[in-house]
Design an enzyme around this catalytic site. Structure first.
Site, PDB file in Angstrom:
ATOM      1  N   ILE A   1       0.841  -1.201   0.000  1.00  0.00           N
ATOM      2  CA  ILE A   1       0.000   0.000   0.000  1.00  0.00           C
ATOM      3  C   ILE A   1       0.879   1.255   0.000  1.00  0.00           C
ATOM      4  O   ILE A   1       0.610   2.216  -0.719  1.00  0.00           O
ATOM      5  CB  ILE A   1      -0.953   0.001   1.208  1.00  0.00           C
TER       6      ILE A   1
ATOM      7  N   ASP B   1      10.768   3.237   6.926  1.00  0.00           N
ATOM      8  CA  ASP B   1      10.389   1.846   7.150  1.00  0.00           C
ATOM      9  C   ASP B   1      11.583   1.176   7.822  1.00  0.00           C
ATOM     10  O   ASP B   1      12.720   1.337   7.358  1.00  0.00           O
ATOM     11  CB  ASP B   1      10.054   1.143   5.818  1.00  0.00           C
TER      12      ASP B   1
ATOM     13  N   CYS C   1       1.678   1.622   7.751  1.00  0.00           N
ATOM     14  CA  CYS C   1       2.402   0.570   8.456  1.00  0.00           C
ATOM     15  C   CYS C   1       1.434  -0.256   9.302  1.00  0.00           C
ATOM     16  O   CYS C   1       0.356   0.217   9.670  1.00  0.00           O
ATOM     17  CB  CYS C   1       3.498   1.173   9.337  1.00  0.00           C
ATOM     18  N   PRO C   2       1.795  -1.484   9.636  1.00  0.00           N
ATOM     19  CA  PRO C   2       0.934  -2.295  10.504  1.00  0.00           C
ATOM     20  C   PRO C   2       1.003  -1.797  11.942  1.00  0.00           C
ATOM     21  O   PRO C   2       1.924  -1.056  12.319  1.00  0.00           O
ATOM     22  CB  PRO C   2       1.538  -3.697  10.370  1.00  0.00           C
TER      23      PRO C   2
ATOM     24  N   THR D   1      -4.941   5.641   7.060  1.00  0.00           N
ATOM     25  CA  THR D   1      -5.857   4.634   6.531  1.00  0.00           C
ATOM     26  C   THR D   1      -5.422   3.237   6.963  1.00  0.00           C
ATOM     27  O   THR D   1      -5.859   2.236   6.395  1.00  0.00           O
ATOM     28  CB  THR D   1      -5.902   4.690   4.991  1.00  0.00           C
TER      29      THR D   1
ATOM     30  N   ARG E   1      -4.254   1.747  10.829  1.00  0.00           N
ATOM     31  CA  ARG E   1      -4.847   1.329  12.092  1.00  0.00           C
ATOM     32  C   ARG E   1      -4.933   2.525  13.026  1.00  0.00           C
ATOM     33  O   ARG E   1      -4.023   3.347  13.092  1.00  0.00           O
ATOM     34  CB  ARG E   1      -4.051   0.197  12.741  1.00  0.00           C
TER      35      ARG E   1
ATOM     36  N   ASP F   1      -9.414   7.442   8.334  1.00  0.00           N
ATOM     37  CA  ASP F   1     -10.312   6.358   7.947  1.00  0.00           C
ATOM     38  C   ASP F   1     -10.402   5.326   9.061  1.00  0.00           C
ATOM     39  O   ASP F   1     -11.201   4.397   8.987  1.00  0.00           O
ATOM     40  CB  ASP F   1      -9.820   5.699   6.662  1.00  0.00           C
TER      41      ASP F   1
ATOM     42  N   GLU G   1     -12.390   2.297  17.545  1.00  0.00           N
ATOM     43  CA  GLU G   1     -13.445   2.125  16.546  1.00  0.00           C
ATOM     44  C   GLU G   1     -14.217   0.820  16.667  1.00  0.00           C
ATOM     45  O   GLU G   1     -15.298   0.672  16.078  1.00  0.00           O
ATOM     46  CB  GLU G   1     -12.852   2.199  15.143  1.00  0.00           C
TER      47      GLU G   1
ATOM     48  N   HIS H   1     -13.486   3.384   8.078  1.00  0.00           N
ATOM     49  CA  HIS H   1     -12.646   2.247   7.684  1.00  0.00           C
ATOM     50  C   HIS H   1     -13.108   1.656   6.343  1.00  0.00           C
ATOM     51  O   HIS H   1     -13.324   0.455   6.221  1.00  0.00           O
ATOM     52  CB  HIS H   1     -12.669   1.174   8.765  1.00  0.00           C
TER      53      HIS H   1
END
Length: 329
Positions: free
Chosen positions: A155, A174, A202-203, A229, A231, A256, A261, A293
């Site tokens: 992404i 990163d 990123c996760p 967008t 987490r 998002d 949430e 989301h």
């Protein structure tokens, strides 16, 4: 084979039912979120299929094990809501969909940036009332601005291409740089200090939780634009709210996702009183856009998610290599 879908919506049935018929699987659709209390609803199935806000803590996994659930299919890429060690403890493999449509999320992220920068959401609300006054709707050119991309997976890479298409100067962070990319990697401190726009891809891990907090925000340029967008817990909401209260400090924010949430998103709460004070405050800011989301939500992505999820099920039940299995290193 029976697959129990938790947190299902009408659009899940549209995409999964025909494919389940093709594979000879029986889908069982439940609107309930997967929790320790609802895990018993899986007892008529062989596999469970879960989504981003389902609770796959050790307590839930232990309950699933009681009903001989043979695998967990995540119809998403993220798995921060899954206790992988518990799944391994109870010998329940977990498979995800790692790359359904990177472009869908990246395009949506840029859409949020363009919208909040040019105040398109405000203009839309005005013109519906035939208020054609453009005072207060001024944005800025993004041509030549510096975009800071945090996370250069699929992404993030799609987002980099989009930013370059707008002739932006792109830098990235990163911890595992991809040297095949034509991109300048920098440390977080440099990225925070020099970016005009920051997009998170990123996760969510122990290392990335609250990657944007008070300290990070204090380093950013006046008028910074931030889009998330990925987490919700990548951004510390308290810190963001405090920064938004300082005039001119934040140019705009597109979210998002939101850190609390799980009990709100994907549900219609329009007739209820929302008790989440932080979310209620975020919505009041004119330079903040919140969406629920939906960054992944395109026809192409939904089709890819359905296909890959059922391919994962097929591999599991036919003793094929589980290329999308999540394991603890």
């Amino acid at each position: 084979m029976k697959i129990v879908f938790f947190s299902s919506k009408p659009y899940d049935e549209i995409w999964f039912t025909p494919l389940c018929d093709d594979y000879g699987y029986t889908p069982i659709y439940l609107t309930s979120k997967l929790t320790p209390d609802t895990a018993a609803l899986s007892q008529k199935g062989d596999l469970v299929c879960a989504f981003v806000n389902d609770d796959l803590s050790e307590e839930t996994v232990a309950e699933l094990a009681k009903y001989n659930i043979q695998g967990i299919l995540m119809r998403c890429a993220g798995f921060n809501n899954v206790d992988i060690r518990a799944c391994q403890k109870y010998n329940i493999p977990v498979l995800r969909v790692p790359g359904y449509s990177p472009q869908a999320v990246a395009e949506f992220a840029m859409g949020l940036y363009l919208c909040v920068n040019r105040r398109i959401h405000k203009a839309y609300a005005r013109t519906r009332d035939f208020n054609m006054n453009i005072n207060g709707l001024m944005g800025r050119d993004i041509h030549g601005c510096t975009a800071g991309i945090i996370g250069t997976g699929k992404i993030g890479q799609a987002m980099i291409k989009i930013c370059k298409g707008f002739d932006m100067n792109v830098i990235a962070y990163d911890p595992y740089p991809n040297n095949s990319l034509d991109i300048k990697y920098v440390d977080l401190d440099y990225l925070f200090r020099t970016s005009d726009f920051i997009s998170l891809h990123c996760p969510l891990t122990n290392e990335t939780k609250y990657i944007i907090d008070e300290a990070a925000l204090s380093k950013m340029r006046k008028g910074i634009f931030i889009v998330n967008t990925s987490r919700g817990q990548l951004i510390k909401t308290d810190a963001l709210l405090e920064a938004l209260l300082t005039p001119g400090r934040i140019g705009g924010v597109g979210l998002d996702v939101y850190e609390e949430e799980s009990d709100l998103y994907y549900e219609d709460k329009s007739s209820e009183i929302i008790e989440d004070e932080k979310l209620a405050r975020l919505i009041t800011f004119p330079n903040v856009i919140l969406t629920s989301h939906q960054g992944y939500f395109t026809r192409e992505a939904m089709q890819a998610i359905a296909i890959e999820t059922l391919e994962n099920a097929y591999a599991l039940f036919n003793s094929l290599p589980l290329t999308n299995q999540i394991t603890v290193p």
